[in-house]
Enzyme design. Structure first.
Site, PDB file in Angstrom:
ATOM      1  N   GLY A  68       1.505   4.310  -7.299  1.00  0.00           N
ATOM      2  CA  GLY A  68       1.056   2.968  -6.960  1.00  0.00           C
ATOM      3  C   GLY A  68       0.773   2.895  -5.466  1.00  0.00           C
ATOM      4  O   GLY A  68      -0.175   3.486  -4.982  1.00  0.00           O
ATOM      5  N   LEU A  69       1.610   2.128  -4.750  1.00  0.00           N
ATOM      6  CA  LEU A  69       1.420   1.954  -3.299  1.00  0.00           C
ATOM      7  C   LEU A  69       0.056   1.333  -3.024  1.00  0.00           C
ATOM      8  O   LEU A  69      -0.700   1.819  -2.176  1.00  0.00           O
ATOM      9  CB  LEU A  69       1.589   3.291  -2.560  1.00  0.00           C
ATOM     10  CG  LEU A  69       3.006   3.887  -2.624  1.00  0.00           C
ATOM     11  CD1 LEU A  69       2.987   5.378  -2.392  1.00  0.00           C
ATOM     12  CD2 LEU A  69       3.910   3.197  -1.619  1.00  0.00           C
ATOM     13  N   HIS A  70      -0.272   0.305  -3.785  1.00  0.00           N
ATOM     14  CA  HIS A  70      -1.523  -0.416  -3.576  1.00  0.00           C
ATOM     15  C   HIS A  70      -1.423  -1.786  -4.246  1.00  0.00           C
ATOM     16  O   HIS A  70      -0.478  -2.061  -4.984  1.00  0.00           O
ATOM     17  CB  HIS A  70      -2.718   0.372  -4.151  1.00  0.00           C
ATOM     18  CG  HIS A  70      -2.621   0.606  -5.626  1.00  0.00           C
ATOM     19  ND1 HIS A  70      -2.251   1.808  -6.180  1.00  0.00           N
ATOM     20  CD2 HIS A  70      -2.826  -0.230  -6.672  1.00  0.00           C
ATOM     21  CE1 HIS A  70      -2.244   1.709  -7.493  1.00  0.00           C
ATOM     22  NE2 HIS A  70      -2.579   0.486  -7.813  1.00  0.00           N
ATOM     23  N   ALA A  71      -2.418  -2.609  -3.973  1.00  0.00           N
ATOM     24  CA  ALA A  71      -2.601  -3.884  -4.683  1.00  0.00           C
ATOM     25  C   ALA A  71      -4.023  -3.889  -5.222  1.00  0.00           C
ATOM     26  O   ALA A  71      -4.857  -3.058  -4.849  1.00  0.00           O
ATOM     27  CB  ALA A  71      -2.384  -5.067  -3.739  1.00  0.00           C
TER      28      ALA A  71
END
Ligand code: T46
Length: 142
Positions: free
Chosen positions: A55-58
């Site tokens: 992930g590490l995102h929007a």
């Protein structure tokens, strides 16, 4: 699937699916907009290496529902003001991830298969992969 936050869960919205069980086992079926949006894409994440954080995102527009159909993993959700973590470990529970939520997935069990139902096709331009940029875009929406 208990939110670990000491505050009331505001980010970790859970959907409880109805299992169609009989003596042979269980089945969950999802149709149309049962998860809150028309499902345009489905993918699953599996064989995640030990210790990895994904992930590490929007996403600017994408909405998703994530289900640990086997095993377990932990989601961290962040709306720019509040952070919550939730452990997914039940194939009858979906975690709703709205747009403009930073997410990080970690602590995958070796057998984890994470199924994700998505509202849109894959579009790299919808990703915000830099946390400071995410904070700027969240602030601009407020
Ligand atoms: C999310 C979390 C929960 C595709 O080609 N098509 C797809 O539909 C997806 C989702 C990914 N990809 C490619 C892009 C990368 O080369 O697959 C590779 C791995 O994707 P990513 O690094 O974005 O994977 P995660 O686990 O960090 O994030 C994924 C989703 O991308 C994201 O939308 O919310 O799972």
């Amino acid at each position: 699937m208990t939110p670990d936050s000491h505050e009331a869960a505001v980010l970790a919205q859970l959907i409880h699916f109805t299992p169609r069980g009989d003596e042979r086992g269980s089945l969950v079926a999802l149709e149309d907009c049962e998860v809150g949006f028309p499902i345009r894409r489905v993918y699953h994440i599996f064989h995640t290496a030990p210790g990895v954080t994904r992930g590490l995102h929007a996403h600017r527009d994408l909405r998703q529902v994530a289900v640990a159909v086997t095993g377990s993993c932990t989601f961290l959700l962040d709306n720019g003001r509040t952070r919550e973590t939730v452990r997914l470990d039940d194939p009858t529970v979906g975690l709703v991830i709205q747009s403009m939520i930073w997410r990080e997935m970690s602590d995958f069990s070796p057998d984890c298969v994470l199924l994700v139902l998505a509202s849109h096709n894959y579009d790299e331009s919808d990703y915000i992969r830099d946390y400071d940029q995410f904070r700027r875009e969240v602030s601009a929406l407020a």
